[in-house]
Design an enzyme around this catalytic site. Structure first.
Site, mmCIF file in Angstrom:
data_model
loop_
_atom_site.group_PDB
_atom_site.id
_atom_site.type_symbol
_atom_site.label_atom_id
_atom_site.label_comp_id
_atom_site.label_asym_id
_atom_site.label_seq_id
_atom_site.Cartn_x
_atom_site.Cartn_y
_atom_site.Cartn_z
ATOM 1 N N CYS A 52 0.840 -1.202 0.000
ATOM 2 C CA CYS A 52 0.000 0.000 0.000
ATOM 3 C C CYS A 52 0.875 1.252 0.000
ATOM 4 O O CYS A 52 1.995 1.243 0.515
ATOM 5 C CB CYS A 52 -0.893 0.049 1.241
ATOM 6 S SG CYS A 52 -1.977 -1.364 1.458
ATOM 7 N N ASP A 53 0.328 2.312 -0.557
ATOM 8 C CA ASP A 53 0.988 3.611 -0.456
ATOM 9 C C ASP A 53 -0.071 4.701 -0.535
ATOM 10 O O ASP A 53 -1.087 4.538 -1.223
ATOM 11 C CB ASP A 53 2.012 3.812 -1.577
ATOM 12 C CG ASP A 53 2.872 5.044 -1.315
ATOM 13 O OD1 ASP A 53 3.798 4.946 -0.500
ATOM 14 O OD2 ASP A 53 2.588 6.104 -1.907
#
Length: 214
Positions: free
Chosen positions: A74-75
């Protein structure tokens, strides 16, 4: 076959949101240099970084015969006033950012890349939530920045920590703002013919042992 979820992130908030949803992930930090990815679209940036993080951790794992392993990368970035904002470089940058953001709104984008090691499949998506910031004072900004919290998070704010009172409202999924959208994770698992409930675990009170539910 039991499922194992590996979170390719050092973020305590992402791990905490999974745990609150009944999922106990293993954590492996990707070590990806986020500065290497340059793009003009916030959605593209967070998704590419999510891919890189998941792939970096994937290369360190081996498929197990008795376990189906999934990796989630995730980012998150904030799109504000035509700019893409990640973590501020220092306290001065965080202060300037909050002076611009107060009383205004931005869009927090969180990219997700889910990889099924055994099946060799992946599913990806970006979740986006509009964030309306409170018109806070210079003293509030200085005090908040002084805690150090804004320096550790994309956009220089949280909704699940000290920054919560400085967000008037959001339009969309709260977990997206925290950094991992649970509804998005459920949809990605569905694309891989899995259910989020397959990842549910239970922890006995006072114990660290984790057992699959069901």
């Amino acid at each position: 076959m039991p499922l194992r979820l590996v979170l390719a992130s050092a973020s305590p908030a992402r791990r905490k949101i999974l745990q609150a949803a009944g999922i106990e992930p293993d954590v492996l930090v990707s070590g990806v240099d986020e500065s290497l990815v340059v793009t003009e679209r916030a959605e593209d940036l967070c998704l590419e970084l999510a891919r890189l993080k998941a792939q970096a951790v994937l290369t360190r794992l081996r498929p197990a015969d008795d376990q189906r392993t999934l990796v989630i990368g995730c980012d998150s970035v904030l799109a504000f006033d035509g700019e893409i904002l990640g973590k501020p470089a220092d306290a001065a940058a965080a202060t300037r950012r909050w002076q611009r953001m107060r009383g205004r709104s931005g869009v927090l984008h969180s990219g997700h890349c889910l990889i099924d090691i055994v099946a060799g499949r992946r599913a990806e998506a970006v979740a986006s939530t509009v964030v309306h910031f409170a018109d806070i004072s210079d003293d509030e900004i200085a005090t908040y920045v002084g805690t150090g919290e804004p320096l550790a998070v994309a956009g220089a704010f949280t909704i699940d920590g000290l920054g919560g009172p400085f967000v008037e409202r959001i339009e969309g999924d709260p977990s997206t703002v925290i950094g991992l959208s649970l509804p998005t994770l459920r949809r990605l698992l569905s694309e891989l013919d899995l259910r989020l409930t397959d990842l549910w675990t239970k922890v006995a009170p006072g114990s660290q042992s984790v057992e699959p539910l069901g």
